[in-house]
Design a protein around this motif. Structure first.
Motif, PDB file in Angstrom:
ATOM      1  N   VAL A  34      23.681  16.240  32.563  1.00 53.50           N
ATOM      2  CA  VAL A  34      24.058  14.895  32.858  1.00 53.50           C
ATOM      3  C   VAL A  34      25.371  14.605  33.966  1.00 53.50           C
ATOM      4  CG1 VAL A  34      25.436  13.054  31.705  1.00 53.50           C
ATOM      5  CG2 VAL A  34      23.314  14.071  30.613  1.00 53.50           C
ATOM      6  N   ARG A  35      26.063  15.701  33.778  1.00 50.56           N
ATOM      7  CA  ARG A  35      27.382  15.860  34.738  1.00 50.56           C
ATOM      8  C   ARG A  35      26.860  16.013  36.102  1.00 50.56           C
ATOM      9  NH1 ARG A  35      32.760  17.141  33.365  1.00 50.56           N
ATOM     10  NH2 ARG A  35      33.136  17.540  30.895  1.00 50.56           N
ATOM     11  N   GLN A  36      26.030  16.729  36.230  1.00 49.38           N
ATOM     12  CA  GLN A  36      25.591  17.130  37.915  1.00 49.38           C
ATOM     13  C   GLN A  36      24.748  15.913  38.269  1.00 49.38           C
ATOM     14  OE1 GLN A  36      23.006  20.545  37.278  1.00 49.38           O
ATOM     15  NE2 GLN A  36      24.708  21.801  36.547  1.00 49.38           N
ATOM     16  N   ILE A  37      23.913  15.060  37.679  1.00 45.06           N
ATOM     17  CA  ILE A  37      23.206  14.137  38.346  1.00 45.06           C
ATOM     18  C   ILE A  37      24.129  12.719  38.200  1.00 45.06           C
ATOM     19  CG2 ILE A  37      21.112  15.109  37.476  1.00 45.06           C
ATOM     20  CD1 ILE A  37      20.797  13.045  35.358  1.00 45.06           C
ATOM     21  N   HIS A  38      25.190  12.875  37.545  1.00 39.61           N
ATOM     22  CA  HIS A  38      26.211  11.444  37.282  1.00 39.61           C
ATOM     23  C   HIS A  38      26.362  10.671  38.584  1.00 39.61           C
ATOM     24  CE1 HIS A  38      28.055   8.686  34.853  1.00 39.61           C
ATOM     25  NE2 HIS A  38      28.978   8.667  35.733  1.00 39.61           N
ATOM     26  N   PRO A  39      26.485  11.465  39.867  1.00 36.70           N
ATOM     27  CA  PRO A  39      26.881  10.701  41.013  1.00 36.70           C
ATOM     28  C   PRO A  39      25.550   9.861  41.377  1.00 36.70           C
ATOM     29  CG  PRO A  39      27.710  12.756  41.332  1.00 36.70           C
ATOM     30  CD  PRO A  39      26.849  12.610  40.082  1.00 36.70           C
ATOM     31  N   GLU A  40      24.416  10.307  41.352  1.00 38.00           N
ATOM     32  CA  GLU A  40      23.030   9.650  41.437  1.00 38.00           C
ATOM     33  C   GLU A  40      22.839   8.409  40.471  1.00 38.00           C
ATOM     34  OE1 GLU A  40      19.177  11.857  40.358  1.00 38.00           O
ATOM     35  OE2 GLU A  40      20.535  13.197  41.394  1.00 38.00           O
ATOM     36  N   ILE A 148      19.729   5.174  29.549  1.00 36.50           N
ATOM     37  CA  ILE A 148      18.365   5.674  29.042  1.00 36.50           C
ATOM     38  C   ILE A 148      17.830   6.479  29.902  1.00 36.50           C
ATOM     39  CG2 ILE A 148      16.184   4.975  28.137  1.00 36.50           C
ATOM     40  CD1 ILE A 148      17.240   2.283  27.164  1.00 36.50           C
ATOM     41  N   LEU A 149      17.885   6.036  31.140  1.00 34.11           N
ATOM     42  CA  LEU A 149      17.128   6.689  32.324  1.00 34.11           C
ATOM     43  C   LEU A 149      17.882   8.233  32.435  1.00 34.11           C
ATOM     44  CD1 LEU A 149      14.870   6.914  34.434  1.00 34.11           C
ATOM     45  CD2 LEU A 149      16.435   5.691  35.844  1.00 34.11           C
ATOM     46  N   ALA A 150      19.350   7.990  32.536  1.00 33.53           N
ATOM     47  CA  ALA A 150      19.739   9.257  33.018  1.00 33.53           C
ATOM     48  C   ALA A 150      19.922  10.197  31.796  1.00 33.53           C
ATOM     49  CB  ALA A 150      21.272   8.962  33.418  1.00 33.53           C
ATOM     50  N   ALA A 151      19.657   9.910  30.430  1.00 28.07           N
ATOM     51  CA  ALA A 151      19.741  10.620  29.371  1.00 28.07           C
ATOM     52  C   ALA A 151      18.200  11.612  29.488  1.00 28.07           C
ATOM     53  CB  ALA A 151      19.922  10.220  28.191  1.00 28.07           C
ATOM     54  N   LEU A 152      17.335  10.647  29.825  1.00 28.12           N
ATOM     55  CA  LEU A 152      15.793  11.210  29.771  1.00 28.12           C
ATOM     56  C   LEU A 152      15.629  12.153  30.911  1.00 28.12           C
ATOM     57  CD1 LEU A 152      13.766   8.099  29.063  1.00 28.12           C
ATOM     58  CD2 LEU A 152      14.089  10.104  27.487  1.00 28.12           C
ATOM     59  N   ASP A 390      22.000  -0.059  17.385  1.00 28.63           N
ATOM     60  CA  ASP A 390      22.116  -0.678  18.833  1.00 28.63           C
ATOM     61  C   ASP A 390      23.692  -0.421  19.082  1.00 28.63           C
ATOM     62  OD1 ASP A 390      21.870  -2.255  20.921  1.00 28.63           O
ATOM     63  OD2 ASP A 390      21.404  -4.007  19.856  1.00 28.63           O
ATOM     64  N   GLY A 391      23.964  -0.734  19.965  1.00 24.94           N
ATOM     65  CA  GLY A 391      25.337  -0.658  20.777  1.00 24.94           C
ATOM     66  C   GLY A 391      25.423   0.786  21.247  1.00 24.94           C
ATOM     67  N   LEU A 392      24.314   1.249  21.746  1.00 23.96           N
ATOM     68  CA  LEU A 392      24.390   2.671  22.376  1.00 23.96           C
ATOM     69  C   LEU A 392      24.431   2.863  23.863  1.00 23.96           C
ATOM     70  CD1 LEU A 392      21.595   4.137  20.091  1.00 23.96           C
ATOM     71  CD2 LEU A 392      23.882   4.712  19.884  1.00 23.96           C
ATOM     72  N   GLY A 393      24.648   1.571  24.302  1.00 23.88           N
ATOM     73  CA  GLY A 393      24.596   1.556  25.975  1.00 23.88           C
ATOM     74  C   GLY A 393      25.951   1.643  26.485  1.00 23.88           C
ATOM     75  N   ALA A 394      26.109   1.043  27.583  1.00 23.41           N
ATOM     76  CA  ALA A 394      27.487   1.176  28.306  1.00 23.41           C
ATOM     77  C   ALA A 394      28.507   0.346  27.611  1.00 23.41           C
ATOM     78  CB  ALA A 394      27.164   0.782  30.060  1.00 23.41           C
ATOM     79  N   TYR A 411      31.439   6.089  30.338  1.00 27.22           N
ATOM     80  CA  TYR A 411      29.923   6.146  30.853  1.00 27.22           C
ATOM     81  C   TYR A 411      29.322   7.354  30.707  1.00 27.22           C
ATOM     82  CZ  TYR A 411      25.734   4.201  32.902  1.00 27.22           C
ATOM     83  OH  TYR A 411      24.359   3.488  33.224  1.00 27.22           O
ATOM     84  N   PRO A 412      29.915   8.534  31.233  1.00 30.08           N
ATOM     85  CA  PRO A 412      29.511   9.976  31.235  1.00 30.08           C
ATOM     86  C   PRO A 412      29.186  10.260  29.928  1.00 30.08           C
ATOM     87  CG  PRO A 412      31.059   9.869  32.983  1.00 30.08           C
ATOM     88  CD  PRO A 412      31.393   8.386  32.188  1.00 30.08           C
ATOM     89  N   PHE A 413      30.264  10.144  28.994  1.00 30.90           N
ATOM     90  CA  PHE A 413      30.206  10.709  27.679  1.00 30.90           C
ATOM     91  C   PHE A 413      29.138   9.912  26.765  1.00 30.90           C
ATOM     92  CE2 PHE A 413      34.675  11.552  29.065  1.00 30.90           C
ATOM     93  CZ  PHE A 413      34.565  12.885  29.001  1.00 30.90           C
ATOM     94  N   LEU A 414      28.879   8.396  26.940  1.00 34.43           N
ATOM     95  CA  LEU A 414      27.957   7.882  26.176  1.00 34.43           C
ATOM     96  C   LEU A 414      26.423   8.174  26.709  1.00 34.43           C
ATOM     97  CD1 LEU A 414      29.522   4.189  26.784  1.00 34.43           C
ATOM     98  CD2 LEU A 414      29.025   5.437  24.473  1.00 34.43           C
ATOM     99  N   ILE A 415      26.186   8.575  28.030  1.00 33.76           N
ATOM    100  CA  ILE A 415      24.833   9.121  28.245  1.00 33.76           C
ATOM    101  C   ILE A 415      24.654  10.717  27.785  1.00 33.76           C
ATOM    102  CG2 ILE A 415      23.665  10.090  30.362  1.00 33.76           C
ATOM    103  CD1 ILE A 415      25.199   7.994  32.070  1.00 33.76           C
TER     104      ILE A 415
END
Length: 427
Positions: A34-40, A148-152, A390-394, A411-415
């Motif tokens: 998650v950390r590595q892909i966070h810029p994209e 959702i997309l980043a977590a997957l 619910d409430g799992l988003g940004a 945001y990164p921690f929530l992902i």
């Protein structure tokens, strides 16, 4: 400096790879990914925010859906577009699925539309500083969709999506539903899953939503005698605008203090002629100061924590409407929208799973938020059938306003938390 931001700063000081010993080696790898892909991830968020996808901008909603669909297909998901009848004037929905036999069958919920229609001034994604960005739908709900997309993506990179069952459903009309017909497919697919997770805006790192209010709409129409303004209060009665004012004020006095109940007159027009177009959500009127207004129209919403509370409020509103001022006549009609998601033990048990993930990450406890602080959401359509959260988003501020923002620090921690939650639930 608030305690919340002190906590975030402490978390940011943690060196990569240093987490609670309660995390498995696999989970630590997921977090690192998650950390590595966070810029994209942030670049993709900017791209989707800069697509206007107001509910009635059908082309924009579909464009936003296509953008997400392309990314899901790269992760091995099958995508399809659920079309709706032209009469509903709604774009349709995106569904992405993977089928497997391992763990819980998950139903993930987002939505493609925002409240910002194309006719409004455009507010693009703008980084204010290293902790805040603004933009239409940045936290409601495009930040959640991208989360959702980043977590997957992080799970896919570690080959952790193999043999799992996940349905990601992005509705195209959450902010202004096309009605019951628009949710039939949504509900039927959810019933085939074991639990639902919705990614509306998070209330920071410390709370999730185990219950949220429902939403319905109402329309008040008032007619009265018209003529020269000098005859108001006498043989012409009180006119449509005074009667409208009476009704709205009585609504406020009689129902305004009940816990979890709110009602908002969002549009009001009155005069000699009143015209309202449902498709564009626009009203027009004309009149003169020396003419008693013969007609008025009010469009509003009603929010509630249970069906019982909704029906009680409607009954009292009807009673108020029926007590008309002389020579006026008012009618009120109600239209069901999104049901309430009542807090329940099954939802509370799901919160405990998030709480454990958060503690294991070193983020601290996660509590159930106040149901009264949330509006209605798509998750409520399926809350009676399966456990929901619910409430799992940004996280961010100012949703539905020109000041809408996303918290880039949290945001990164929530992902990361979402990725580990999905991982544990599918094991």
């Amino acid at each position: 400096m608030t305690k919340r931001y002190v906590r975030v700063l402490l978390l940011l000081s943690i060196a990569p790879g240093v987490y609670s010993q309660s995390l498995s080696p696999t989970e630590k790898k997921v977090i690192e990914t998650v950390r590595q892909i966070h810029p994209e991830t942030e670049k993709f968020l900017e791209k989707t925010v800069n697509i206007n996808s107001g509910t009635l901008n059908l082309e924009g909603v579909r464009e936003n859906g296509k953008l997400l669909a392309d990314e899901f297909e790269k992760l091995g998901f099958k995508t399809e577009w659920v079309t709706l009848p032209d009469s509903l004037n709604r774009a349709g929905h995106l569904v992405a699925t993977r089928q497997g036999k391992r763990g819980k069958k998950l139903f993930l919920i987002g939505h493609l539309d925002t409240v910002f229609e194309k006719s409004l001034p455009f507010d693009p994604f703008t980084r204010v500083n290293d902790s805040t960005a603004t933009g239409q739908g940045a936290n409601d709900i495009k930040g959640g969709n991208v989360l959702i997309l980043a977590a997957l993506k992080a799970l896919h990179a570690q080959k952790l999506l193999d043999d799992v069952s996940i349905t990601a459903y992005f509705t195209g009309d959450e902010e202004s539903s096309g009605g019951p017909e628009s949710r039939r497919d949504f509900i039927e697919r959810a019933k085939k899953c074991d639990l639902a997770l919705a990614f509306e805006g998070a209330q920071g790192l410390t709370h999730v939503t185990t219950g949220r209010r429902g939403s319905s709409s109402w329309t008040l129409k008032v007619v009265a005698r018209t003529g020269h303004s000098s005859r108001i209060f006498s043989d012409l009665g009180y006119g449509a605008i005074f009667e409208t004012a009476r009704i709205l004020n009585e609504f406020r006095r009689a129902l305004g203090q009940e816990q979890y109940l709110t009602f908002n007159p969002g549009l009001m027009i009155g005069g000699s002629e009143v015209r309202y177009d449902n498709k564009s959500a626009k009203g027009e009127t004309n009149g003169k100061t020396n003419i008693v207004a013969p007609s008025a129209l009010v469009k509003g919403d009603l929010r509630f924590i249970s069906e019982k509370q909704k029906e009680s409020a409607r009954a009292r509103m009807r009673e108020i409407v029926e007590k008309s001022l002389p020579l006026t006549k008012a009618t009120i009609t109600f239209q069901d929208g999104i049901p309430a998601m009542e807090p329940s033990e099954k939802n509370e048990n799901l919160r405990k799973v998030v709480d454990q993930v958060s503690r294991d990450m070193g983020l601290g406890p996660v509590l159930a938020g106040d149901p009264g602080s949330r509006g209605a959401g798509d998750v409520s359509f399926v809350a009676e059938y399966l456990p929901c959260l619910d409430g799992l988003g940004a996280s961010g501020k100012g949703a539905h306003s020109i000041e809408e923002s996303i918290n880039l620090k949290e945001y990164p921690f929530l992902i990361q938390r979402a990725a580990l939650l999905l991982y544990r639930l599918t094991r």
